[in-house]
Design an enzyme around this catalytic site. Structure first.
Site, PDB file in Angstrom:
ATOM      1  N   HIS A 194       0.869  -1.272   0.099  1.00 25.61           N
ATOM      2  CA  HIS A 194       0.107   0.090   0.185  1.00 25.61           C
ATOM      3  C   HIS A 194       0.838   1.288   0.022  1.00 25.61           C
ATOM      4  O   HIS A 194       2.158   1.285   0.508  1.00 25.61           O
ATOM      5  CB  HIS A 194      -0.924  -0.093   1.110  1.00 25.61           C
ATOM      6  CG  HIS A 194      -0.208   0.271   2.393  1.00 25.61           C
ATOM      7  ND1 HIS A 194       0.714  -0.944   2.944  1.00 25.61           N
ATOM      8  CD2 HIS A 194       0.060   1.244   3.309  1.00 25.61           C
ATOM      9  CE1 HIS A 194       1.245  -0.299   4.234  1.00 25.61           C
ATOM     10  NE2 HIS A 194       0.862   0.850   4.503  1.00 25.61           N
TER      11      HIS A 194
ATOM     12  N   ASP B 119       0.681   4.953   2.045  1.00 26.81           N
ATOM     13  CA  ASP B 119      -0.207   5.427   3.239  1.00 26.81           C
ATOM     14  C   ASP B 119      -1.298   6.395   2.964  1.00 26.81           C
ATOM     15  O   ASP B 119      -1.135   7.417   2.353  1.00 26.81           O
ATOM     16  CB  ASP B 119       0.784   6.012   4.291  1.00 26.81           C
ATOM     17  CG  ASP B 119       1.529   5.036   5.014  1.00 26.81           C
ATOM     18  OD1 ASP B 119       1.190   3.931   4.985  1.00 26.81           O
ATOM     19  OD2 ASP B 119       2.995   5.418   5.284  1.00 26.81           O
TER      20      ASP B 119
ATOM     21  N   ARG C 231       5.059   5.745  14.780  1.00 27.13           N
ATOM     22  CA  ARG C 231       4.754   6.157  13.357  1.00 27.13           C
ATOM     23  C   ARG C 231       4.369   7.638  13.325  1.00 27.13           C
ATOM     24  O   ARG C 231       3.381   7.873  13.841  1.00 27.13           O
ATOM     25  CB  ARG C 231       3.977   5.235  12.730  1.00 27.13           C
ATOM     26  CG  ARG C 231       3.519   5.295  11.365  1.00 27.13           C
ATOM     27  CD  ARG C 231       2.683   4.464  10.949  1.00 27.13           C
ATOM     28  NE  ARG C 231       2.148   4.199   9.550  1.00 27.13           N
ATOM     29  CZ  ARG C 231       1.258   5.043   9.203  1.00 27.13           C
ATOM     30  NH1 ARG C 231       0.845   6.142   9.697  1.00 27.13           N
ATOM     31  NH2 ARG C 231       1.187   4.894   7.679  1.00 27.13           N
TER      32      ARG C 231
ATOM     33  N   HIS D 113       4.712   0.025   0.177  1.00 28.07           N
ATOM     34  CA  HIS D 113       5.509  -0.657   1.126  1.00 28.07           C
ATOM     35  C   HIS D 113       4.753  -1.923   1.570  1.00 28.07           C
ATOM     36  O   HIS D 113       3.296  -1.767   1.475  1.00 28.07           O
ATOM     37  CB  HIS D 113       6.057   0.030   2.338  1.00 28.07           C
ATOM     38  CG  HIS D 113       4.978   0.887   3.102  1.00 28.07           C
ATOM     39  ND1 HIS D 113       4.579   2.180   2.538  1.00 28.07           N
ATOM     40  CD2 HIS D 113       4.622   0.802   4.409  1.00 28.07           C
ATOM     41  CE1 HIS D 113       3.680   2.664   3.273  1.00 28.07           C
ATOM     42  NE2 HIS D 113       3.554   1.766   4.591  1.00 28.07           N
TER      43      HIS D 113
HETATM   44  C1  SIN Z   1       3.042   0.920   8.135  1.00 32.73           C
HETATM   45  O1  SIN Z   1       2.819   0.433   6.981  1.00 32.73           O
HETATM   46  O2  SIN Z   1       2.997   1.982   8.244  1.00 32.73           O
HETATM   47  C2  SIN Z   1       3.389   0.051   8.884  1.00 32.73           C
HETATM   48  C3  SIN Z   1       5.097  -0.627   8.389  1.00 32.73           C
HETATM   49  C4  SIN Z   1       5.580  -1.627   9.361  1.00 32.73           C
HETATM   50  O3  SIN Z   1       5.008  -1.957  10.323  1.00 32.73           O
HETATM   51  O4  SIN Z   1       6.728  -2.331   9.083  1.00 32.73           O
END
Ligand code: SIN
Length: 285
Positions: free
Chosen positions: A101, A103, A274, A259
């Site tokens: 995805h 973000d 995050r 990612h």
């Molecule tokens: C995310 O997609 O923001 C999380 C990525 C992760 O937990 O490695």
């Protein structure tokens, strides 16, 4: 920590490790070098930062305006920070970010960048992978590029992947989704090919979690081409991968990458903090 900046590419096309910098206090000239490296590599790994929540917010603010992410509850003490957590006893469930995805692409102004600080890691596993969406675009045939350049796609926050409480997803209870807000399900149109405002390069901007269909086409009509693009976008040669280490901070560009968080560490706790940097309306070709 000494400010003795070193930038080492991780792969030829995506990701670099940045050492010899204390992001909390680095002079602006050094931060400019890091910002240039971010434009060049799209994903930066900063080992040994170990930022407290207040420091993480301060560092995030050095890259842009901190975004209060909607639909996911932030930490009580720091609402602008999401605790990305899977507990050791949460087994055989979906995790936050466990499908390719970009973000929050369903927002009218999706975030430019995301920062993720390791807090508690499993002994092994829980890696994160990114894929370069400039390369994904550049490696298409001229005919396909011409077809995609003028298209728009519909994004919504109602995922058909595993990011949230979709129809069949048992998701980690440690992430508090507050997406019973219908505004998350509204349809937002974005260009399928976006121009990066800093590099001027074209990047593909569709993803299997939030992109539902092409504008003015049905889901069934869109599916074959979207399926192809989703497979194409994540080819191994477009990727870089991080095996997390204690103290690692990562920053990635949502305008040029996708990612995936690998959910292979059942039985162990994984916690990361995050933050996101506010973005703008994506500009198409
Ligand atoms: C995310 O997609 O923001 C999380 C990525 C992760 O937990 O490695």
């Amino acid at each position: 920590m000494r400010n003795d900046l070193h930038i080492r590419p991780i792969t030829p096309h995506l990701g670099a490790e940045v050492t010899g910098i204390d992001l909390r206090a680095a002079p602006e000239a050094m931060m400019d070098t890091v910002r240039t490296a971010f434009a060049d590599h799209s994903v930066l790994f900063f080992p040994g930062q170990k930022l407290s929540p207040d420091e993480l917010l301060h560092v995030t603010g050095r890259f842009g305006e901190v975004l209060l992410v909607p639909y996911v509850k932030g930490m009580d003490s720091h609402p602008d920070i999401i605790a990305v957590l899977k507990e050791a006893d949460e087994k055989r469930i979906s995790t936050f970010g466990g499908t390719w995805h970009t973000d929050f692409s369903f927002l009218p102004e999706p975030p430019d960048a995301t920062l993720l600080q390791a807090v508690e890691l499993p002994p092994v596993g829980g890696d994160t992978i990114w894929a370069n969406q400039y390369l994904a675009y550049d490696s298409l045939s001229a005919g396909m590029q011409k077809l995609l350049d003028p298209l728009h796609a519909v994004h919504t926050g109602w995922p058909h992947g595993t990011m949230g409480p979709g129809p069949d997803a048992a998701v980690s209870k440690s992430i508090k989704m507050t997406r019973n807000d219908p505004s998350a399900d509204r349809e937002v149109l974005h260009p399928v090919v976006r121009i990066h405002p800093v590099t001027g390069r074209k990047a593909l901007f569709v993803n299997p979690v939030y992109t539902q269909r092409f504008a003015e086409m049905s889901a069934a009509e869109s599916k074959p081409l979207l399926d192809f693009l989703h497979m194409h976008c994540t080819r191994p040669e477009f990727q870089c991968r991080l095996t997390w280490r204690d103290g690692m901070l990562v920053m990635w560009d949502n305008r040029s990458t996708m990612h995936l968080a690998i959910n292979d560490y059942d039985g162990h706790r994984r916690l990361l903090h995050r933050t996101t940097v506010k973005g703008a309306v994506p500009v198409g070709v």
